[in-house]
Write a protein that holds these residues in place. Structure first.
Motif, PDB file in Angstrom:
ATOM      1  N   ARG A 120      45.261  36.901  45.593  1.00 39.40           N
ATOM      2  CA  ARG A 120      46.616  36.635  45.131  1.00 39.40           C
ATOM      3  C   ARG A 120      46.587  35.684  43.951  1.00 39.40           C
ATOM      4  N   SER A 121      47.531  35.887  43.076  1.00 38.08           N
ATOM      5  CA  SER A 121      47.873  34.866  42.099  1.00 38.08           C
ATOM      6  C   SER A 121      49.209  34.305  42.565  1.00 38.08           C
ATOM      7  N   ASP A 122      49.173  33.190  43.260  1.00 38.57           N
ATOM      8  CA  ASP A 122      50.410  32.617  43.782  1.00 38.57           C
ATOM      9  C   ASP A 122      51.375  32.249  42.656  1.00 38.57           C
ATOM     10  N   ALA A 123      50.843  31.732  41.563  1.00 34.62           N
ATOM     11  CA  ALA A 123      51.704  31.335  40.448  1.00 34.62           C
ATOM     12  C   ALA A 123      52.460  32.524  39.861  1.00 34.62           C
ATOM     13  N   ASN A 124      51.833  33.703  39.887  1.00 36.70           N
ATOM     14  CA  ASN A 124      52.477  34.915  39.368  1.00 36.70           C
ATOM     15  C   ASN A 124      53.106  35.757  40.470  1.00 36.70           C
ATOM     16  N   ASP A 125      53.022  35.300  41.730  1.00 38.98           N
ATOM     17  CA  ASP A 125      53.552  36.025  42.880  1.00 38.98           C
ATOM     18  C   ASP A 125      53.077  37.474  42.853  1.00 38.98           C
ATOM     19  N   ALA A 126      51.749  37.649  42.739  1.00 40.14           N
ATOM     20  CA  ALA A 126      51.206  38.996  42.588  1.00 40.14           C
ATOM     21  C   ALA A 126      49.833  39.103  43.241  1.00 40.14           C
ATOM     22  N   TYR A 127      49.575  40.294  43.815  1.00 41.23           N
ATOM     23  CA  TYR A 127      48.231  40.601  44.284  1.00 41.23           C
ATOM     24  C   TYR A 127      47.370  40.972  43.087  1.00 41.23           C
ATOM     25  N   VAL A 128      46.083  40.636  43.182  1.00 38.64           N
ATOM     26  CA  VAL A 128      45.108  40.953  42.150  1.00 38.64           C
ATOM     27  C   VAL A 128      43.899  41.601  42.832  1.00 38.64           C
ATOM     28  N   VAL A 129      43.381  42.670  42.221  1.00 36.74           N
ATOM     29  CA  VAL A 129      42.239  43.383  42.781  1.00 36.74           C
ATOM     30  C   VAL A 129      41.124  43.429  41.746  1.00 36.74           C
ATOM     31  N   LEU A 130      39.929  43.060  42.154  1.00 36.42           N
ATOM     32  CA  LEU A 130      38.739  43.242  41.333  1.00 36.42           C
ATOM     33  C   LEU A 130      37.940  44.382  41.940  1.00 36.42           C
ATOM     34  N   TYR A 131      37.505  45.317  41.100  1.00 39.38           N
ATOM     35  CA  TYR A 131      36.804  46.525  41.527  1.00 39.38           C
ATOM     36  C   TYR A 131      35.439  46.564  40.869  1.00 39.38           C
ATOM     37  N   GLN A 132      34.445  47.056  41.615  1.00 40.32           N
ATOM     38  CA  GLN A 132      33.120  47.325  41.035  1.00 40.32           C
ATOM     39  C   GLN A 132      32.506  48.471  41.796  1.00 40.32           C
ATOM     40  N   ASP A 133      31.655  49.251  41.105  1.00 44.41           N
ATOM     41  CA  ASP A 133      30.957  50.339  41.783  1.00 44.41           C
ATOM     42  C   ASP A 133      29.508  50.406  41.326  1.00 44.41           C
TER      43      ASP A 133
END
Length: 145
Positions: free
Chosen positions: A68-81
């Motif tokens: 989460r980015s609490d300051a932006n009130d948003a979920y954040v996802v990091l992806y790698q394969d």
């Protein structure tokens, strides 16, 4: 202390069987690729999603870290394969819908899924024209193991 917004994702925790289907890159048409996915907590503020698909030379792996980015009130996802691809997605989750989106210079991409207690039915789509038109890459179904 547990992040209260991440508690909303607790229904994702656990083991899932996964199926990739209706993919433009799979031969023959109609082919399906089985897999498995594990969703676990990492500390109090992250979920780690690890998936494996296929077998032998056709085996692939990917990982997501959801935070989460609490300051932006948003979920954040990091992806790698295992191809060495690394991406960042914005995410929404609620009211039976899970989305991940990115609008990067190479192309735009999104995941749209309907979430039930023990089943998630989604699709990955891509756009090469900054989101004006979209093509489906593949369907992705999760069934609780």
């Amino acid at each position: 202390m547990r992040n209260t917004e991440l508690e909303k994702l607790d229904g994702l925790l656990g083991e899932w069987t996964t199926t990739v289907s209706d993919a433009w890159f799979l031969e023959p048409p109609g082919a399906e690729v089985p897999g498995k996915t594990d969703v676990a907590l990492l500390g109090e503020s992250f979920l780690v999603v690890t998936s494996e698909f296929g077998e032998g030379e056709d085996r692939s792996e990917l990982s997501l870290v959801i935070g989460r980015s609490d300051a932006n009130d948003a979920y954040v996802v990091l992806y790698q394969d295992d191809r060495g691809v690394c991406r960042q997605f914005a995410m929404t989750f609620g009211d039976g819908r899970w989305t991940m989106t990115r609008e990067d210079p190479d192309f735009h991409q999104r995941f749209i899924a309907d979430v039930e207690k023990d089943r998630i039915v989604g699709r990955w789509e891509a756009s090469d024209d900054q989101g004006k038109t979209w093509r489906k890459d593949f369907d992705l179904t999760y069934e609780r193991a």
